[in-house]
Enzyme design. Structure first.
Site, short mmCIF file in Angstrom:
data_model
loop_
_atom_site.label_atom_id
_atom_site.label_comp_id
_atom_site.label_asym_id
_atom_site.label_seq_id
_atom_site.Cartn_x
_atom_site.Cartn_y
_atom_site.Cartn_z
N PHE A 1 0.87 -1.17 0.00
CA PHE A 1 0.00 0.00 0.00
C PHE A 1 0.91 1.22 0.00
O PHE A 1 1.72 1.39 0.91
CB PHE A 1 -0.87 -0.03 1.26
CG PHE A 1 -1.73 1.18 1.48
CD1 PHE A 1 -2.85 1.41 0.70
CD2 PHE A 1 -1.43 2.09 2.49
CE1 PHE A 1 -3.66 2.53 0.92
CE2 PHE A 1 -2.23 3.20 2.72
CZ PHE A 1 -3.34 3.42 1.92
N PHE B 1 9.12 4.38 2.38
CA PHE B 1 8.74 3.57 3.56
C PHE B 1 7.66 2.53 3.22
O PHE B 1 6.86 2.16 4.08
CB PHE B 1 8.20 4.45 4.70
CG PHE B 1 9.12 5.53 5.21
CD1 PHE B 1 10.46 5.57 4.86
CD2 PHE B 1 8.64 6.51 6.07
CE1 PHE B 1 11.31 6.56 5.35
CE2 PHE B 1 9.47 7.50 6.57
CZ PHE B 1 10.80 7.54 6.20
N THR C 1 6.04 -0.79 2.84
CA THR C 1 6.22 -2.17 3.29
C THR C 1 5.96 -3.15 2.15
O THR C 1 5.01 -2.97 1.38
CB THR C 1 5.25 -2.46 4.45
OG1 THR C 1 5.60 -1.62 5.55
CG2 THR C 1 5.33 -3.91 4.90
N GLN D 1 14.24 -4.28 31.11
CA GLN D 1 14.86 -3.88 32.38
C GLN D 1 14.84 -5.03 33.38
O GLN D 1 15.83 -5.29 34.07
CB GLN D 1 14.10 -2.66 32.95
CG GLN D 1 14.76 -2.00 34.12
CD GLN D 1 16.05 -1.29 33.73
OE1 GLN D 1 16.33 -1.11 32.54
NE2 GLN D 1 16.86 -0.94 34.71
N GLU E 1 0.84 3.40 10.61
CA GLU E 1 -0.63 3.50 10.69
C GLU E 1 -1.04 4.74 11.49
O GLU E 1 -2.04 4.73 12.20
CB GLU E 1 -1.25 2.24 11.33
CG GLU E 1 -0.84 0.93 10.67
CD GLU E 1 -1.81 0.45 9.60
OE1 GLU E 1 -2.79 1.16 9.30
OE2 GLU E 1 -1.55 -0.63 9.05
C1 LIG Z 1 8.06 0.16 9.57
C2 LIG Z 1 7.24 1.12 8.79
C3 LIG Z 1 6.41 0.64 7.79
C4 LIG Z 1 5.65 1.53 7.01
N1 LIG Z 1 4.89 1.03 5.99
C5 LIG Z 1 4.19 1.90 5.19
C6 LIG Z 1 3.44 1.42 4.07
O1 LIG Z 1 3.38 0.22 3.81
N2 LIG Z 1 2.79 2.30 3.29
C7 LIG Z 1 2.82 3.64 3.54
O2 LIG Z 1 2.21 4.39 2.79
N3 LIG Z 1 3.53 4.14 4.60
C8 LIG Z 1 4.22 3.31 5.41
N4 LIG Z 1 4.95 3.79 6.48
C9 LIG Z 1 4.99 5.23 6.70
C10 LIG Z 1 4.24 5.69 7.94
O3 LIG Z 1 2.87 5.60 7.77
C11 LIG Z 1 4.73 7.10 8.26
O4 LIG Z 1 6.07 7.00 8.66
C12 LIG Z 1 3.92 7.81 9.32
O5 LIG Z 1 2.63 8.07 8.88
C13 LIG Z 1 4.57 9.11 9.77
O6 LIG Z 1 4.95 9.92 8.71
P1 LIG Z 1 6.44 10.51 8.62
O7 LIG Z 1 7.36 9.39 8.80
O8 LIG Z 1 6.54 11.32 7.41
O9 LIG Z 1 6.59 11.45 9.89
P2 LIG Z 1 6.15 12.98 10.01
O10 LIG Z 1 4.76 13.13 9.57
O11 LIG Z 1 7.19 13.82 9.36
O12 LIG Z 1 6.23 13.21 11.56
C14 LIG Z 1 7.37 13.65 12.28
C15 LIG Z 1 6.96 13.91 13.72
O13 LIG Z 1 6.02 15.00 13.75
C16 LIG Z 1 4.86 14.64 14.39
N5 LIG Z 1 3.72 15.33 13.80
C17 LIG Z 1 3.40 15.45 12.50
N6 LIG Z 1 2.27 16.15 12.34
C18 LIG Z 1 1.85 16.46 13.59
C19 LIG Z 1 0.72 17.16 14.12
N7 LIG Z 1 -0.23 17.65 13.31
N8 LIG Z 1 0.62 17.27 15.45
C20 LIG Z 1 1.57 16.76 16.25
N9 LIG Z 1 2.63 16.10 15.83
C21 LIG Z 1 2.76 15.93 14.51
C22 LIG Z 1 4.78 13.13 14.19
O14 LIG Z 1 3.96 12.51 15.16
C23 LIG Z 1 6.23 12.75 14.35
O15 LIG Z 1 6.54 12.65 15.71
C24 LIG Z 1 5.70 2.92 7.27
C25 LIG Z 1 6.52 3.38 8.31
C26 LIG Z 1 7.27 2.50 9.06
C27 LIG Z 1 8.14 3.04 10.13
#
Ligand SMILES: Cc1cc2nc3c(=O)[nH]c(=O)nc-3n(C[C@H](O)[C@H](O)[C@H](O)COP(=O)(O)OP(=O)(O)OC[C@H]3O[C@@H](n4cnc5c(N)ncnc54)[C@H](O)[C@@H]3O)c2cc1C
Lengths: 381, 250
Positions: A123, A156, A158, A337, A364
């Site tokens: 996805f 990212f 999966t 721990q 998610e």
């Molecule tokens: C192991 C793994 C598997 C994944 N698999 C998939 C997949 O199959 N398909 C897919 O599409 N995606 C996938 N992802 C992506 C995942 O959904 C995103 O990493 C996630 O939604 C966060 O987005 P970002 O990494 O860009 O972080 P960012 O959105 O850049 O967030 C950075 C920080 O800012 C905070 N933040 C952002 N906006 C706000 C707000 N409005 N208020 C407060 N805090 C905020 C976040 O909580 C975080 O702490 C995967 C990620 C991982 C780690």
């Protein structure tokens, strides 16, 4: 086990429990070392029907309701996280768009292949510039004769390196964006203009991969558009809504395994002439962990049950995902721990689960985003 | 080829059992019940024979209504239909053999496979008695079963003290399954769902015309005597003294 789980699902959960004990746990270390799931294990998973639990019976799956599925998934998550990962995508984010909004042809063609595990799915929503704010995606789909041309990059994602099909969310109308300008497509492996970029090096999650997915004038025929033009954002959100509960289920499963390991170690390990379980500090770690996992388990059952009965569970699923994954992480930290230096050593497996569970607070929807959505609902009027 | 397999409901061999205060039986509350592991192996073997030869696998269970749970588990593995002999009283191995004899007379299977014993009371007698009552050849403790091409004979390998014994028996026959005969398959979820629809015929002992009059009755169950805790000795000298004076073994 929850009374509302069907007798057939209970029977199946017992079988999964045996499968986890007898076949999964013995190969956990090998999965961690090689980063691969052994072929015989995947074969047994296919035989068990694990890839199609949520896919409707008419399309070759078992049509489990969400409650039954979540508790089956919880049990399966007690071994290596890669085992859970490979099957949960086909049952969730990888098939959900087709199950909910696909055309009859799309369903008849793809779902049986996903249910049997012959096809692996992915996805693709997240992009370098669009994570928590999914509406900011920049991948575009432009109309051309007979189909659509995709350009942009996801990361990212999966299963990307092994996926046979991708559900891709792309912008079809830059003005409207999330309000009718985003559309979902099914893109097949090997499509011209589709390439898999870097495979990400990750903290945990050995044996299941994330990678970049690049679209360079990638042509997708009209018949692979899912739902209607502009319905893609809704489709993605619906998919994640359900996905949150499966993330919670797996986190609780991992937490329960860790707790039982902690209980065993507390009885076994002696210091100052007694089992460490006799020290209050250790007892509190166990008691708090048991309490949190119990609460998360009940939230999961309640929310999944409501979903199966047609209730809108957006807020509850955010709460359940948030509480379950945050709790499971705390459990992992405490149990590490509790094991002292042994907890840091690879051989106890606690450190592996500690690293694996960490991702659950991010994917998610991050914990912050869950809180944001819960609060938004509270403050709405 | 029609194969009849017995399925007994037993307490989970892993469960910690407690005896009822009056010693009449084990406490069943909260105890998990499973298919007798040797019966599960018997079902698997029947399924493998069927898969090679085509035919039908029929499972039979005796007891109260709850035993149908374990019968469903066998149906979910792939057995075709069930016969549930509804009987609530007590019975011994010979009664079981009598009941099964009547079932066999009605069903006329080519092969009857039983677990070599049930892991609850570990009697391990019903298979022999059934073969005797039927006047069929029997091959107990099978670790390998091969059916001849003409489907008239079974070659059965048995593990005996100091080696293997190979027996050839004519069909119809009675076989009992030993631990190493096979590894039973897991029931898949689709098959668990299908098992719900598979026919289970309920019959009574009276309707079968079987006589049940237990010759063996359980008088009382008692727990094995508690072992006394050991002591740690400080020195070799200590140990020798204790072995001499307390244990009186040297
Ligand atoms: C192991 C793994 C598997 C994944 N698999 C998939 C997949 O199959 N398909 C897919 O599409 N995606 C996938 N992802 C992506 C995942 O959904 C995103 O990493 C996630 O939604 C966060 O987005 P970002 O990494 O860009 O972080 P960012 O959105 O850049 O967030 C950075 C920080 O800012 C905070 N933040 C952002 N906006 C706000 C707000 N409005 N208020 C407060 N805090 C905020 C976040 O909580 C975080 O702490 C995967 C990620 C991982 C780690």
């Amino acid at each position: 086990m929850d009374d509302r789980i069907t007798p057939e699902a209970r029977h199946f959960i017992e079988i999964i429990s045996r499968f986890v004990q007898d076949e999964c746990m013995p190969v956990e270390d090998a999965i961690e070392d090689t980063g691969r799931l052994p072929d015989p294990l995947v074969r047994t998973m296919k035989h068990l029907g694990l890839f199609g639990l949520r896919i409707p019976v008419v399309y070759g799956g078992s049509g489990m309701n969400l409650l039954d599925y979540c508790f089956a998934l919880k049990e399966l998550s007690k071994s290596h996280d890669a085992i859970r990962a490979i099957m949960s995508v086909n049952n969730g984010i990888g098939s959900m768009a087709i199950v909910n909004d696909g055309t009859e042809d799309q369903k008849a063609h793809y779902l049986p292949l996903l249910a049997s595990g012959e096809y692996i799915s992915a996805f693709a929503l997240t992009e370098p510039g669009a994570g928590s704010d999914a509406s900011a995606i920049a991948t575009t789909a432009a109309k051309s004769p007979g189909g659509w041309v995709l350009n942009g990059m996801k990361h990212f994602i999966t299963n990307a390196p092994i996926a046979d099909i991708f559900t891709v969310i792309a912008v079809t109308d830059k003005e409207k964006r999330a309000k009718g300008g985003i559309t979902a497509f099914i893109v097949e492996k090997g499509s011209k203009g589709l390439t898999i970029g870097n495979i990400h090096n990750t903290m945990g999650g050995k044996g299941w991969l994330q990678a970049e997915v690049i679209f360079d004038d990638c042509f997708v025929p009209d018949k692979n558009l899912v739902g209607s033009i502009g319905s893609g954002f809704k489709i993605a959100m619906k998919t994640l809504n359900e996905g949150r509960l499966s993330a919670a289920a797996s986190a609780i499963g991992i937490g329960e395994r860790l707790l039982s390991m902690g209980v065993e170690y507390a009885k076994l390990r002696k210091q100052f002439g007694k089992a460490i379980g006799e020290f209050e500090a250790i007892q509190w770690m166990l008691a708090d962990s048991a309490m949190e996992l119990y609460a998360a388990d009940r939230m999961l059952a309640d929310t999944a049950y409501r979903f199966d009965h047609g209730e809108d569970i957006r807020t509850q699923s955010s709460m359940t995902k948030l509480f379950a994954t945050e709790s499971a992480f705390k459990v992992a930290d405490r149990m590490l721990q509790l094991h002292g230096g042994m907890g840091f050593m690879k051989e106890t497996k606690v450190e592996r689960m500690f690293r694996d569970i960490r991702a659950y607070r991010i994917f998610e929807g991050t914990s912050e985003i869950q809180r944001f959505m819960i609060a938004r609902e509270l403050l709405k009027n | 080829m029609k194969i009849l397999v017995t399925v007994k409901r037993v307490s989970d061999p892993e469960a910690k059992l407690k005896i009822k205060p009056d010693g009449s039986w084990i406490q069943t509350e909260g105890v998990k019940f499973v298919v007798n592991p040797f019966d599960e192996i018997a079902v698997e073997e029947a399924l493998r024979i069927k898969e090679k030869q085509t035919g039908e696998v029929v499972v039979v269970s005796i007891g109260e209504k709850v035993v149908t749970e374990q019968m469903r588990a066998a149906l979910a593995m792939g057995a075709d239909r069930g016969i549930f002999v509804n009987y609530t009283g007590s019975y011994d191995s010979y009664d079981v053999a009598n009941i099964l004899q009547k079932v066999v007379e009605q069903e006329k299977p080519d092969i009857i496979i039983l677990g070599k014993q049930a892991v609850d009371d570990d009697m391990g007698a019903a298979g022999f008695m059934l073969a005797e009552l039927l006047g069929y050849p029997q091959a107990a403790f099978a670790s390998k079963v091969e059916i001849s091409d003409d489907k008239k004979k079974a070659k059965v390998t048995r593990e005996i003290d100091g080696g293997l014994e190979v027996k050839e028996v004519e069909l119809p026959c009675v076989i009992t399954a030993d631990l190493r005969l096979n590894t039973p398959r897991y029931a898949s979820l689709p098959n668990i769902m299908k098992a719900k629809q598979k026919p289970v015929k309920e019959v009574t002992v009276d309707a079968l015309g079987a006589a049940v009059k237990p010759r063996v009755t359980v008088k009382k169950l008692t727990e094995p005597p508690k072992r006394k805790g050991g002591v740690k000795v400080e020195s070799v000298q200590d140990l020798v003294t204790k072995l001499k004076n307390e244990a009186k073994v040297i």
